[in-house]
Design an enzyme around this catalytic site. Structure first.
Site, mmCIF file in Angstrom:
data_model
loop_
_atom_site.group_PDB
_atom_site.id
_atom_site.type_symbol
_atom_site.label_atom_id
_atom_site.label_comp_id
_atom_site.label_asym_id
_atom_site.label_seq_id
_atom_site.Cartn_x
_atom_site.Cartn_y
_atom_site.Cartn_z
ATOM 1 N N SER A 1 -6.807 10.888 -0.179
ATOM 2 C CA SER A 1 -7.064 11.688 -1.129
ATOM 3 C C SER A 1 -6.792 11.246 -2.695
ATOM 4 C CB SER A 1 -5.918 12.870 -1.067
ATOM 5 O OG SER A 1 -6.219 13.713 0.359
ATOM 6 N N ASN B 1 -0.129 10.306 5.955
ATOM 7 C CA ASN B 1 -1.346 10.081 6.648
ATOM 8 C C ASN B 1 -2.558 10.982 6.398
ATOM 9 O OD1 ASN B 1 -1.108 7.141 7.748
ATOM 10 N ND2 ASN B 1 0.929 8.100 8.292
ATOM 11 N N GLU C 1 6.246 4.815 7.369
ATOM 12 C CA GLU C 1 5.898 5.887 6.668
ATOM 13 C C GLU C 1 6.752 7.172 6.890
ATOM 14 O OE1 GLU C 1 1.153 4.530 5.735
ATOM 15 O OE2 GLU C 1 1.944 5.706 7.435
ATOM 16 N N THR D 1 0.704 -1.051 0.063
ATOM 17 C CA THR D 1 0.052 0.041 -0.136
ATOM 18 C C THR D 1 0.957 1.220 0.220
ATOM 19 O OG1 THR D 1 -0.397 -0.187 2.467
ATOM 20 C CG2 THR D 1 -2.037 -1.087 1.146
ATOM 21 N N THR E 1 1.443 -9.313 12.096
ATOM 22 C CA THR E 1 1.992 -8.132 11.470
ATOM 23 C C THR E 1 0.815 -7.551 10.799
ATOM 24 O OG1 THR E 1 3.734 -6.906 10.150
ATOM 25 C CG2 THR E 1 3.081 -9.425 9.663
ATOM 26 N N LYS F 1 3.962 -7.038 4.009
ATOM 27 C CA LYS F 1 3.810 -5.800 3.755
ATOM 28 C C LYS F 1 3.552 -4.787 4.829
ATOM 29 C CE LYS F 1 0.627 -3.490 3.530
ATOM 30 N NZ LYS F 1 -0.172 -2.597 4.333
#
Length: 413
Positions: free
Chosen positions: A413, A408, A285, A158, A195, A184
């Site tokens: 969006s 985030n 991230e 993702t 996870t 992932k």
């Protein structure tokens, strides 16, 4: 999937060997992402032994519920994974989507829906339209190949910036067996029993009950010891499958996790799980730094782990690391708020090999310049000794950057 690869990404990816008895295919279904694959099908030519651990979230996704029911049977013929939509908090529509997906997969493979396992990852709360991809499963089952591991890892991404793969080969008896894994995860990472998504396969002939014991024990010091943002997903799924095809080459059948012949296999499985877990953290991230937090001298191992996670999950500690600020006082704060036994006047803290605090105050030999220079590195180690016992634990996290907020803030969006 991010446009830019994390600076903490592996410099080299392992060549993933073939595991006989399992084939993989991917497809671009357009569930959310354009111009990339977002669907993965893993096919077992014969029923594989299956084990799994899942999220402890009280709001689990429909696929997690589905997998838990099917895991009772301990057998698998296929795994279907989609990215871009978590199929979580989707009510009846979500359950209908899992059933439709399972029926399509079962038809494509020629098995019962109880032999199918599902996983979804992405946005929570949006209904999943199984019609976008269920019709693809038949062709995928026919085209699936044994050498598609890295492509499979790409399809389940993702906000990940790179695919996560790991492999080990080890002797079981006198026969080489292989363990391959993919994973992932980049955000909403604070697993509790699993996870984000990870699938591990071996050709070792190990029965389901023994597999489950190995997996349940293996997650404690690996996937359950990593955190990016302290948020446990609704979709956490880690599954381990055994095709058993190594038996054709003379590998012994294992029915008990305590079998001494599993000693090397256990270590190899641990290395695969740890590699995948740390790759998830390194792809946190917006992450620019990897952080290892080690706590020693606690009252117990459980207490040490809670304190380590208190440090690793502290936004103030993580932002200090991001800013390359040797602010060890925030570590003191995180120890104190953990709710576990600690003695301020016995506490010692190290950044790397530099002791910054000792016996309730700043270390007399503390050097701001040396510690600040250490904080400029990509891999940061924080060690805390409580001095009150023998309990110890290690966890891993990453820094908290402006990019995390941007990713985030714009996620839907």
């Amino acid at each position: 999937m991010s446009a830019s690869v994390s600076p903490l990404a592996p410099k080299h990816y392992p060549a993933m060997p073939v595991i006989h008895g399992v084939r993989i295919a991917t497809a671009a279904a357009g569930i959310k992402y354009k111009g990339r694959t977002d669907l993965m099908l893993m096919v077992f030519d014969r029923p594989a032994e299956a084990a799994g651990v899942f999220t402890r979230s009280l709001c689990p996704s429909a696929p997690v519920d589905f997998c838990r029911r099917n895991l009772v049977h301990g057998k698998a013929r296929a795994v279907v994974v989609n990215s871009g939509n978590a199929n979580a908090f989707t009510g009846l529509k979500g359950r209908e989507a899992t059933q439709a997906t399972a029926e399509a997969a079962a038809k494509a493979i020629g098995c019962a829906t109880t032999d199918i396992f599902l996983a979804s990852t992405g946005v929570i709360g949006e209904p999943l339209d199984a019609g976008k991809f269920s019709h693809l499963l038949g062709d995928m089952a026919e085209s699936a190949t044994e050498d598609f591991w890295t492509e499979a890892a790409k399809a389940i991404m993702t906000t990940d910036t790179y695919p996560k793969v790991a492999t080990e080969t080890v002797l079981l008896g006198q026969v080489p067996v292989t363990i391959n894994g993919i994973a992932k995860g980049a955000g909403m990472i604070a697993p509790d029993m699993a996870t984000m998504l990870s699938f591990v396969v071996t050709d070792a002939p190990i029965k389901a009950d023994a597999l489950q014991s190995l997996l349940s024990k293996g997650v404690g010091s690996t996937f359950n010891s990593v955190t990016v943002d302290s948020d446990t997903s609704t979709s956490d799924t880690l599954m381990l499958f055994a095709t058993g095809t190594a038996a054709e080459r003379g590998a012994p059948e294992i029915t008990d996790a305590a079998d001494k012949r599993l000693a090397d296999f256990k270590k190899a499985l641990g290395r695969v799980l740890k590699s995948l877990a740390l790759q998830v953290v390194r792809d946190g991230e917006g992450a620019r730094k990897m952080v290892e937090v080690e706590v020693t001298g606690a009252k117990s191992a459980a207490s040490a782990k809670k304190i380590a996670l208190s440090i690793a999950n502290s936004p103030l500690v993580k932002t200090a690391v991001a800013g390359e600020d040797a602010n060890w006082g925030r570590v003191v704060m995180a120890v104190g708020k953990a709710g576990e036994p600690a003695d301020r006047d016995r506490l010692a803290i190290w950044f790397g090999d530099i002791r910054v605090a000792h016996q309730g105050e700043r270390d007399p030999a503390y050097s701001e310049d040396a510690t600040s220079a250490y904080m400029e590195g990509e891999d940061i180690r924080i060690r805390v000794d409580l001095g009150i016992g023998r309990g110890k634990a290690t966890v891993w996290t990453c820094d908290l950057t402006k990019e995390y907020v941007a990713i985030n803030g714009d996620y839907r969006s």
